[in-house]
Structures are given as structure tokens and as C-alpha cells.
Scaffold this motif. Structure first.
Motif, PDB file in Angstrom:
ATOM      1  N   HIS A  54      -8.559  19.121  18.842  1.00 18.96           N
ATOM      2  CA  HIS A  54      -8.546  19.551  17.666  1.00 18.96           C
ATOM      3  C   HIS A  54      -7.429  20.491  17.519  1.00 18.96           C
ATOM      4  N   ARG A  55      -6.700  20.200  16.399  1.00 19.45           N
ATOM      5  CA  ARG A  55      -5.420  20.981  16.188  1.00 19.45           C
ATOM      6  C   ARG A  55      -5.817  21.639  14.793  1.00 19.45           C
ATOM      7  N   ALA A  56      -5.821  23.123  14.746  1.00 19.70           N
ATOM      8  CA  ALA A  56      -6.225  23.907  13.869  1.00 19.70           C
ATOM      9  C   ALA A  56      -5.167  23.970  12.477  1.00 19.70           C
ATOM     10  N   GLU A  57      -5.592  24.145  11.347  1.00 19.69           N
ATOM     11  CA  GLU A  57      -4.726  24.247  10.306  1.00 19.69           C
ATOM     12  C   GLU A  57      -3.673  25.315  10.716  1.00 19.69           C
ATOM     13  N   ARG A  58      -2.418  25.029  10.233  1.00 18.26           N
ATOM     14  CA  ARG A  58      -1.491  26.118  10.655  1.00 18.26           C
ATOM     15  C   ARG A  58      -0.190  26.038   9.524  1.00 18.26           C
ATOM     16  N   GLN A  59       0.389  26.997   9.440  1.00 25.86           N
ATOM     17  CA  GLN A  59       1.457  27.136   8.452  1.00 25.86           C
ATOM     18  C   GLN A  59       2.865  26.770   8.805  1.00 25.86           C
ATOM     19  N   GLY A  60       3.275  25.963   8.284  1.00 28.19           N
ATOM     20  CA  GLY A  60       4.798  25.464   8.538  1.00 28.19           C
ATOM     21  C   GLY A  60       5.969  25.411   7.421  1.00 28.19           C
ATOM     22  N   ARG A  61       7.039  24.991   7.751  1.00 26.23           N
ATOM     23  CA  ARG A  61       8.177  25.481   6.574  1.00 26.23           C
ATOM     24  C   ARG A  61       8.940  24.021   6.543  1.00 26.23           C
ATOM     25  N   ASN A  62       9.032  23.744   5.309  1.00 24.20           N
ATOM     26  CA  ASN A  62       9.840  22.578   4.913  1.00 24.20           C
ATOM     27  C   ASN A  62      11.315  22.850   5.311  1.00 24.20           C
ATOM     28  N   GLY A  66      13.023  25.337   2.758  1.00 19.39           N
ATOM     29  CA  GLY A  66      12.652  26.416   3.293  1.00 19.39           C
ATOM     30  C   GLY A  66      11.270  27.106   3.020  1.00 19.39           C
ATOM     31  N   GLU A  67      10.713  26.354   1.878  1.00 16.60           N
ATOM     32  CA  GLU A  67       9.045  26.719   1.273  1.00 16.60           C
ATOM     33  C   GLU A  67       8.175  26.309   2.437  1.00 16.60           C
ATOM     34  N   SER A  68       7.383  27.694   2.310  1.00 18.08           N
ATOM     35  CA  SER A  68       5.814  27.490   3.388  1.00 18.08           C
ATOM     36  C   SER A  68       5.195  26.467   2.901  1.00 18.08           C
ATOM     37  N   ILE A  69       4.484  25.584   3.872  1.00 16.01           N
ATOM     38  CA  ILE A  69       3.483  24.798   3.735  1.00 16.01           C
ATOM     39  C   ILE A  69       2.440  24.799   4.474  1.00 16.01           C
ATOM     40  N   THR A  70       1.291  24.360   4.089  1.00 18.18           N
ATOM     41  CA  THR A  70       0.061  24.355   4.990  1.00 18.18           C
ATOM     42  C   THR A  70      -0.027  22.949   5.695  1.00 18.18           C
ATOM     43  N   ILE A  71      -0.212  22.939   6.866  1.00 14.81           N
ATOM     44  CA  ILE A  71      -0.324  21.764   7.759  1.00 14.81           C
ATOM     45  C   ILE A  71      -1.795  21.561   8.124  1.00 14.81           C
ATOM     46  N   ALA A  72      -2.365  20.537   7.494  1.00 17.53           N
ATOM     47  CA  ALA A  72      -3.739  20.439   7.693  1.00 17.53           C
ATOM     48  C   ALA A  72      -4.237  20.244   9.163  1.00 17.53           C
ATOM     49  N   ALA A  73      -5.563  20.474   9.411  1.00 17.21           N
ATOM     50  CA  ALA A  73      -6.161  20.432  10.648  1.00 17.21           C
ATOM     51  C   ALA A  73      -6.352  18.685  11.106  1.00 17.21           C
TER      52      ALA A  73
END
Length: 90
Positions: A54-62, A66-73
Motif C-alpha cells: 500500500h502506498r499512502a497518499e502524499r504531496q507532489g508537485r506539478n 510548480g503547483e502542489s498536488i495530492t497524489i492519491a493512495a
């Protein structure tokens, strides 16, 4: 080597026709997929082990904006090569 090459090799190595070899390979892959969907491990002694993680939800960047995005679990598939496979490759 792709799936077609694998079917040809399986057919040449056994007394199976190409259609039978294709069916056998498809059933094996389906069984592995079904087991992983049920969160089971598939251990092929000497070859390796398929499992899920399982890979948890995490923050990423476009990277473009440069916008922060949430990468789903999500659940990913892992493969750990067995000793015999590792020795054969090295």
C-alpha cells in the motif's frame, strides 16, 4: 521477450500447441492477478515472489506549473527475485 515469444518458447519446449500454450499462460497470469487482488502473496520457489504494498497518499508537485498536488493512495505490485533466478542472471 514478449508474451508471443514466451508462448512460442513454451510451445516448443512442451507437447502443447500454440493455442494450448497461450491458454496455459493466460490462466497462470490470471491466477497470479486474482491472488494479488485478494492481497495474497504468490511465491514461485526458485523464481520469485509477487506481493502487494500500500502506498499512502502524499504531496507532489506539478513540474510544469510548480503547483502542489495530492497524489492519491494506491496499491502497487512488488516482485522479489528468488535466489536461483538471481544466481542465473549474475
Amino acid at each position: 521477450m514478449n508474451k508471443g515469444d514466451l508462448v512460442n518458447k513454451l510451445s516448443e519446449s512442451t507437447d502443447l500447441s500454440k493455442a494450448q500454450a497461450t491458454d496455459a499462460l493466460n490462466v497462470m497470469l490470471e491466477c497470479i492477478s486474482d491472488a494479488l487482488k485478494d492481497d495474497d502473496k504468490v511465491a514461485l520457489i526458485g523464481f520469485g515472489t509477487f506481493s502487494t504494498a500500500h502506498r499512502a497518499e502524499r504531496q507532489g508537485r506539478n513540474p510544469r506549473t510548480g503547483e502542489s498536488i495530492t497524489i492519491a493512495a494506491k496499491t502497487t505490485v512488488k516482485f522479489k527475485a528468488g535466489k536461483e533466478l538471481s544466481d542465473a542472471v549474475n
